[in-house]
Motif scaffolding. Structure first.
Motif, short mmCIF file in Angstrom:
data_model
loop_
_atom_site.label_atom_id
_atom_site.label_comp_id
_atom_site.label_asym_id
_atom_site.label_seq_id
_atom_site.Cartn_x
_atom_site.Cartn_y
_atom_site.Cartn_z
N UNK A 11 0.80 -1.03 0.06
CA UNK A 11 -0.25 0.19 0.09
C UNK A 11 0.95 1.46 0.09
N UNK A 12 2.01 0.85 -0.37
CA UNK A 12 3.05 2.15 -0.44
C UNK A 12 3.62 2.27 -2.00
N UNK A 13 3.56 3.46 -2.59
CA UNK A 13 4.19 3.75 -4.01
C UNK A 13 5.43 4.43 -3.82
N UNK A 14 6.66 3.72 -3.93
CA UNK A 14 8.02 4.43 -3.46
C UNK A 14 8.83 4.78 -4.66
N UNK A 15 8.26 4.95 -5.99
CA UNK A 15 8.97 5.43 -7.23
C UNK A 15 8.94 6.93 -7.19
N UNK A 16 9.84 7.59 -7.37
CA UNK A 16 9.94 8.96 -7.81
C UNK A 16 9.40 9.40 -9.12
N UNK A 17 8.44 10.23 -9.22
CA UNK A 17 8.21 10.85 -10.61
C UNK A 17 7.89 12.27 -10.12
N UNK A 18 8.28 13.07 -11.40
CA UNK A 18 8.12 14.45 -11.39
C UNK A 18 6.75 14.87 -12.27
N UNK A 19 6.52 16.17 -12.07
CA UNK A 19 5.17 16.53 -12.83
C UNK A 19 5.56 16.79 -14.36
N UNK A 20 6.78 17.42 -14.73
CA UNK A 20 6.95 17.66 -16.03
C UNK A 20 8.34 18.01 -16.19
N UNK A 21 9.41 16.86 -16.24
CA UNK A 21 10.80 17.47 -16.22
C UNK A 21 11.44 17.62 -17.45
N UNK A 22 12.48 18.73 -17.57
CA UNK A 22 13.21 18.92 -18.61
C UNK A 22 14.66 19.45 -17.91
N UNK A 23 15.31 18.28 -17.66
CA UNK A 23 16.38 18.44 -16.91
C UNK A 23 17.47 19.00 -17.48
N UNK A 24 18.48 20.05 -16.92
CA UNK A 24 19.72 20.48 -17.80
C UNK A 24 20.67 19.92 -16.78
N UNK A 25 21.18 18.88 -17.05
CA UNK A 25 21.87 17.99 -15.93
C UNK A 25 22.76 16.75 -16.85
N UNK A 26 24.22 16.52 -16.33
CA UNK A 26 24.88 15.45 -16.62
C UNK A 26 24.71 15.19 -18.44
N UNK A 27 24.84 16.44 -19.13
CA UNK A 27 24.89 16.35 -20.31
C UNK A 27 23.47 16.62 -21.13
N UNK A 28 22.50 16.59 -20.23
CA UNK A 28 21.34 17.27 -20.78
C UNK A 28 20.86 16.46 -22.10
N UNK A 29 20.37 17.22 -23.26
CA UNK A 29 19.86 16.42 -24.28
C UNK A 29 20.97 15.91 -25.16
N UNK A 30 22.29 16.14 -24.87
CA UNK A 30 23.17 15.27 -25.82
C UNK A 30 23.56 13.95 -24.96
N UNK A 31 23.00 13.68 -24.05
CA UNK A 31 22.91 12.12 -23.29
C UNK A 31 22.10 11.30 -24.08
N UNK A 32 22.48 10.05 -24.38
CA UNK A 32 21.59 9.06 -24.92
C UNK A 32 20.30 8.92 -24.20
N UNK A 33 20.56 8.75 -22.90
CA UNK A 33 19.48 8.12 -21.99
C UNK A 33 18.53 9.33 -21.78
N UNK A 34 18.88 10.58 -21.72
CA UNK A 34 18.06 11.67 -21.45
C UNK A 34 17.31 11.92 -22.69
#
Length: 588
Positions: free
Chosen positions: A421-444
């Motif tokens: 009865x507990x949900x522990x996975x973090x999710x944002x409202x609407x993310x657009x991160x400028x972090x760790x390479x941003x949109x040049x990163x494959x995973x992002x």
């Protein structure tokens, strides 16, 4: 004989001061003592100290013209120009415009954003049909191509001399028109109908800004102020865009205090629907039943000089559990085709602390959030569940001459038991991160489909770092039953010349907890390692301005055991993936 001439009297010589010598005991005369009737004042310069070929001017925008340095040309974005707000509007030339003072300014902007993107990611073979008859695998070919062209036009009418104080009132509108072409190797990736082809050309016109900004008052002689803004407007909840970074319909009260050392925001946003393929705001659909309330407070030099601290409280109220939303390509996005396939309502409060600045020679950006709330209908149990999820990220960098070296770390909690009865996975409202390479990163940059455990659901979202298992970042709901994310990375920015920068990043990614993935895939074990995300990017700015920006980047994902477990094919694929991004931005 004439009498002898009398000898000339010796000339009076001041032997008190002879070059290189001084008569002992001689005291030279000194100027009279300066007296004044206004203590603390200084003596005015003599008239000859002032030039005679200059005269005062009443305002700043006529200075360049008076000196004859620049002649205005409407098409020139580099120099003084009325159309980009450097001069006030000449009311005599626009008598039809309802303005009555000489401090109204007009600012126009035009931007062309071109993206060419060859890439690869795991693409499932359609169950009903395939582009390659005879395919005998879960995954087909993985190479695809995207071309996207966006034109952005903006215009603003502003009252007030804004060099040193906020505008009295501002009207702004920005429209974006996008044309895109996508080609993938399998059917049922771009359209739900198997009869449609594996390529798509689409276009859309979106309203990205349309607001009125009104200056309520000044509260100090240093122009500390309060203002209110109503309409479609950009807003970023934290320094790096982890929680909410979007352009939405809202009402915002904002201002500053203490000589701008304290800033605040109180905002309410009613989220607009997004166009499926362009991600632009759609006004042809009713806004979503999704309300976001945000309050944040910034304080400069708090505890540590040169470090700005921010406290954030955000409340997301979602009441879309009784509706069904199908995107433009025919795929259901609300509710997501995941778990029990039933609609969800939820309330979640985000409590956050963010910091940005430097501590000595070290630059620091840090964020921490707790997501606390309730999901009315958990997608695994159809029961109420408490939301208890957490997030932390930090980036340290060090500047030396033309080099900046960076270390990045991110942790987003994952759900360890999807059936409790507990949900522990973090999710944002609407993310657009400028972090760790941003949109040049494959995973992002890329969206990775969650094949086998959900239909039309992705592990992560485009231009997002969180593994949230959402149907869509733009149109889907937040999901707190997810595996979470862990990232550790290093990178650097190298300014080779004033207009050329090269950036490199190496990030290692993991799922924080794979319990959700194991349940959805009916597997006994899935390793946590996603793999190494390696990227190299170059940014060239001719004339060292932002009017022309060319970016070229390449990224690859060296698959870890967890990624290979989810996406390995019969032929032994699923080990590497690539992304190439060519982006040209031209702006006026």
């Amino acid at each position: 004989m004439p009498p002898p001439e009398a000898p000339h009297a010796p000339e009076e010589v001041d032997n008190g001061v002879i070059e290189g010598r001084r008569r002992p005991g001689h005291q030279p005369e000194r100027p009279a003592k300066v007296t004044q009737d206004n203590p603390g004042a200084v003596r005015a310069p003599p008239p000859e100290a002032f030039p005679t070929d200059s005269f005062p001017i009443p305002d700043r925008w006529r200075l360049i013209e008076t000196l004859g340095v620049v002649r205005e040309r409407w098409w020139d974005p580099y120099h003084q120009n009325t159309y980009k707000g450097d001069r006030p509007i000449d009311r005599a030339k626009v008598p039809w415009l309802p303005i009555h003072d000489d401090d109204w300014f007009f600012s126009a902007g035009l931007t062309s954003d071109t993206v060419f993107e060859p890439r690869s990611f795991p693409i499932p073979v359609g169950m009903q049909t395939t582009e390659r008859p005879g395919s005998l695998d879960v995954f087909g070919k993985d190479a695809s191509l995207v071309f996207s062209q966006t034109f952005l036009a903006s215009a603003a009418l502003i009252k007030g001399q804004t060099a040193f104080k906020p505008p009295e009132i501002e009207y702004r509108v920005a429209l974006a028109f996008n044309v895109s072409y996508v080609n993938v190797p399998e059917r049922r990736v771009l359209f739900v109908e198997p009869s449609k082809p594996s390529h798509r050309t689409d276009h859309f016109l979106g309203v990205q800004e349309a607001f009125v900004d009104y200056h309520l008052r000044n509260v100090s002689d240093r122009y500390d102020f309060d203002s209110v803004r109503l309409g479609i407007q950009p807003f970023q909840a934290d320094f790096r865009g982890f929680l909410f970074n979007d352009q939405q319909l809202g009402l915002r009260l904002f201002g500053n205090r203490d000589n701008n050392r304290v800033q605040y925001n109180l905002a309410a946003f009613w989220r607009l629907e997004k166009d499926t393929n362009s991600g632009l705001n759609s006004l042809v659909q009713r806004p979503r039943d999704d309300l976001v309330l945000i309050a944040n407070l910034y304080r400069q030099d708090f505890l540590v000089p040169a470090l700005t601290s921010q406290l954030t409280i955000a409340y997301n109220r979602n009441r879309e559990g009784n509706g069904i939303e199908i995107d433009d390509n025919g795929f259901p996005v609300r509710p997501a085709l995941l778990g029990t396939l039933r609609g969800r309502d939820y309330d979640v409060v985000y409590l956050g602390y963010n910091a940005d600045g430097h501590v000595g020679r070290l630059n620091l950006t840090a964020s921490a959030y707790a997501a606390l709330g309730e999901d009315r209908n958990s997608l695994f149990t159809d029961r109420r569940a408490q939301i208890r999820a957490y997030f932390a990220a930090a980036e340290l960098s060090y500047d030396r001459d033309w080099v900046r070296l960076r270390l990045s770390g991110l942790w987003a909690s994952g759900d360890h038991d999807p059936y409790d009865n507990t949900e522990g996975g973090f999710d944002a409202i609407f993310e657009n991160p400028v972090f760790a390479g941003a949109d040049t990163s494959y995973w992002i940059r890329q969206t990775i489909p969650f094949a086998g455990g959900g239909r039309a659901v992705a592990i992560n979202g485009r231009n997002g770092v969180l593994n949230s298992l959402r149907s869509s970042k733009e149109q889907g709901q937040s999901n707190f039953n997810n595996p979470g994310t862990v990232l550790a990375g290093a990178g650097g920015d190298f300014d080779l010349t004033p207009d050329l920068r090269v950036s490199a990043n190496a990030n290692h990614l993991w799922f924080e907890n794979t319990a959700t993935l194991r349940s959805l895939r009916n597997e006994g074990s899935i390793p946590r390692a996603i793999g190494w995300d390696l990227s190299l990017a170059g940014t060239w700015r001719p004339r060292a301005t932002q009017n022309i920006v060319l970016r070229l980047s390449g990224a690859t994902l060296l698959a870890g055991r967890g990624f290979r477990d989810l996406f390995t094919t019969l032929g032994g694929g699923g080990r590497t993936a690539y992304s190439i991004l060519a982006n040209l931005i031209v702006s006026y």
